[in-house]
Write a protein that holds these residues in place. Structure first.
Motif, short mmCIF file in Angstrom:
data_model
loop_
_atom_site.label_atom_id
_atom_site.label_comp_id
_atom_site.label_asym_id
_atom_site.label_seq_id
_atom_site.Cartn_x
_atom_site.Cartn_y
_atom_site.Cartn_z
N LEU A 100 0.87 -1.18 0.00
CA LEU A 100 0.00 0.00 0.00
C LEU A 100 0.90 1.22 0.00
O LEU A 100 1.61 1.48 0.98
N THR A 101 0.90 1.97 -1.10
CA THR A 101 1.78 3.13 -1.25
C THR A 101 1.00 4.41 -1.06
O THR A 101 -0.01 4.64 -1.72
N HIS A 102 1.47 5.24 -0.13
CA HIS A 102 0.82 6.52 0.14
C HIS A 102 1.00 7.44 -1.06
O HIS A 102 2.13 7.71 -1.48
N VAL A 103 -0.10 7.91 -1.61
CA VAL A 103 -0.05 8.62 -2.90
C VAL A 103 0.73 9.92 -2.79
O VAL A 103 1.58 10.22 -3.63
N ASN A 104 0.48 10.72 -1.76
CA ASN A 104 1.08 12.06 -1.71
C ASN A 104 2.56 12.07 -1.34
O ASN A 104 3.27 13.03 -1.67
N THR A 105 3.05 11.04 -0.65
CA THR A 105 4.46 11.05 -0.24
C THR A 105 5.29 9.93 -0.87
O THR A 105 6.52 9.93 -0.75
N GLY A 106 4.65 8.96 -1.53
CA GLY A 106 5.38 7.89 -2.19
C GLY A 106 6.00 6.87 -1.27
O GLY A 106 6.86 6.08 -1.67
N LYS A 107 5.55 6.84 -0.01
CA LYS A 107 6.10 5.88 0.96
C LYS A 107 5.12 4.73 1.16
O LYS A 107 3.90 4.89 1.01
N ASN A 108 5.65 3.57 1.52
CA ASN A 108 4.83 2.36 1.67
C ASN A 108 4.43 2.13 3.12
O ASN A 108 5.20 2.40 4.05
N LEU A 109 3.23 1.58 3.29
CA LEU A 109 2.79 1.17 4.62
C LEU A 109 3.73 0.09 5.14
O LEU A 109 3.99 -0.90 4.44
N HIS A 110 4.20 0.26 6.37
CA HIS A 110 5.36 -0.49 6.85
C HIS A 110 5.19 -0.76 8.34
O HIS A 110 4.59 0.03 9.06
N THR A 111 5.71 -1.87 8.82
CA THR A 111 5.80 -2.06 10.26
C THR A 111 7.05 -2.87 10.59
O THR A 111 7.64 -3.52 9.72
N HIS A 112 7.45 -2.81 11.87
CA HIS A 112 8.73 -3.37 12.32
C HIS A 112 8.69 -3.44 13.84
O HIS A 112 7.74 -2.99 14.47
N HIS A 113 9.72 -3.98 14.43
CA HIS A 113 9.70 -4.23 15.88
C HIS A 113 10.11 -2.99 16.68
O HIS A 113 11.10 -2.99 17.41
N PHE A 114 9.32 -1.94 16.53
CA PHE A 114 9.41 -0.77 17.40
C PHE A 114 8.07 -0.64 18.11
O PHE A 114 7.02 -0.91 17.52
N PRO A 115 8.05 -0.19 19.37
CA PRO A 115 6.76 0.01 20.05
C PRO A 115 6.05 1.25 19.52
O PRO A 115 6.68 2.26 19.22
N SER A 116 4.75 1.15 19.40
CA SER A 116 3.97 2.32 18.98
C SER A 116 3.93 3.32 20.13
O SER A 116 3.95 2.94 21.31
N PRO A 117 3.87 4.63 19.84
CA PRO A 117 4.08 5.64 20.88
C PRO A 117 3.00 5.73 21.95
O PRO A 117 3.29 6.14 23.07
N LEU A 118 1.77 5.37 21.65
CA LEU A 118 0.68 5.55 22.62
C LEU A 118 0.25 4.25 23.29
O LEU A 118 0.09 4.20 24.51
N SER A 119 0.05 3.21 22.52
CA SER A 119 -0.49 1.97 23.07
C SER A 119 0.56 0.92 23.39
O SER A 119 0.27 -0.11 23.99
N ASN A 120 1.81 1.15 22.95
CA ASN A 120 2.89 0.18 23.12
C ASN A 120 2.63 -1.12 22.37
O ASN A 120 3.15 -2.17 22.73
N ASN A 121 1.81 -1.05 21.32
CA ASN A 121 1.71 -2.15 20.37
C ASN A 121 2.87 -2.01 19.38
O ASN A 121 3.88 -1.43 19.71
N GLN A 122 2.75 -2.51 18.16
CA GLN A 122 3.85 -2.42 17.19
C GLN A 122 3.66 -1.21 16.28
O GLN A 122 2.57 -1.01 15.73
N GLU A 123 4.70 -0.40 16.17
CA GLU A 123 4.63 0.82 15.37
C GLU A 123 4.35 0.52 13.89
O GLU A 123 4.94 -0.40 13.32
N VAL A 124 3.46 1.29 13.29
CA VAL A 124 3.22 1.27 11.85
C VAL A 124 3.66 2.62 11.30
O VAL A 124 3.28 3.68 11.83
N SER A 125 4.46 2.60 10.25
CA SER A 125 4.99 3.83 9.68
C SER A 125 4.80 3.82 8.17
O SER A 125 4.28 2.87 7.58
N ALA A 126 5.24 4.90 7.52
CA ALA A 126 5.33 4.97 6.06
C ALA A 126 6.81 5.09 5.73
O ALA A 126 7.52 5.93 6.29
N PHE A 127 7.27 4.23 4.81
CA PHE A 127 8.72 4.06 4.62
C PHE A 127 9.06 3.94 3.14
O PHE A 127 8.27 3.41 2.34
N GLY A 128 10.26 4.38 2.78
CA GLY A 128 10.75 4.23 1.42
C GLY A 128 10.74 5.54 0.66
O GLY A 128 10.35 6.59 1.17
#
Length: 214
Positions: A100-128
């Protein structure tokens, strides 16, 4: 001859059942190359990104959920696992790997083993850059039929870490006040259902230049 006559209705019934089971893509199938917004059906917010980086964790571009239906930063393009693996206009199958590529910034929906900032689940970011990232940009579409249909609520399971794209309701403050945290969760539940909403849908099985705009 009588046996053949009895067999004919059974063959006809089997044929009709095969057609009804969705072996052929329906006109409402989500297709490769389509640009759309994704609504979390539990929390009624759309998947969103923008040029705001996380202040912790990976420091990559943040991904959030927003209530507004008309925000241009909520459009994502459906792409294959690799270039050429998802031809424009091809219906996306349940179980297929996509990006899933974000149209306006050209980055892909991404996740990795970092904690998410509020819930301490797994962080989801836009990358690339310009739609090219790495193997942690790959998600499996989980749905119940043969193809991902627009009216279906589906899940996205991350290939690399096996979490589900989720929202549980935590809200950010400044500078993205009111936006919801998007994160990865290890279990399938009602927080990780998504539905295709507004967008430009390439019609399946026709000239890719033709599309439905919603």
């Amino acid at each position: 001859m009588r046996g053949g006559c009895r067999l004919f209705p059974l063959l006809l019934l089997a044929l009709l059942r095969g057609l009804c089971h969705g072996r052929e893509p329906a006109p409402g199938a989500v297709t490769c190359g389509s640009v759309l917004k994704l609504l979390n059906t539990r929390h009624n917010v759309r998947l969103h990104s923008h040029e705001v980086k996380y202040g912790s964790g990976s420091g990559q571009q943040s991904v959030t959920g927003v209530e507004a239906s008309d925000d241009a930063n909520s459009y994502w393009r459906i792409r294959g696992r690799s270039d050429g693996s998802c031809q424009r206009g091809t219906p996306v199958k349940c179980g297929q790997a996509i990006r899933l590529t974000h149209v306006n910034t050209g980055k892909n929906l991404h996740t990795h083993h970092f904690p998410s900032p509020l819930s301490n689940n797994q962080e989801v970011s836009a990358f690339g850059d310009d739609g090219e990232g790495d193997d942690l940009d790959i998600w499996i579409v989980q749905c119940s039929g043969t193809y991902w249909e627009r009216e279906d609520a589906v899940r996205f399971k991350h290939v690399g870490t096996e979490v589900f794209l989720s929202i549980t309701g935590e809200q950010y403050g400044h500078p993205i006040r009111g936006q919801r945290e998007v994160h990865g969760m290890p279990t399938a539940n009602h927080h990780n259902y998504w539905k295709a909403m507004e967008g430009i849908f390439i019609k399946p099985g026709v000239d890719p230049a033709k599309h439905d705009e919603l």
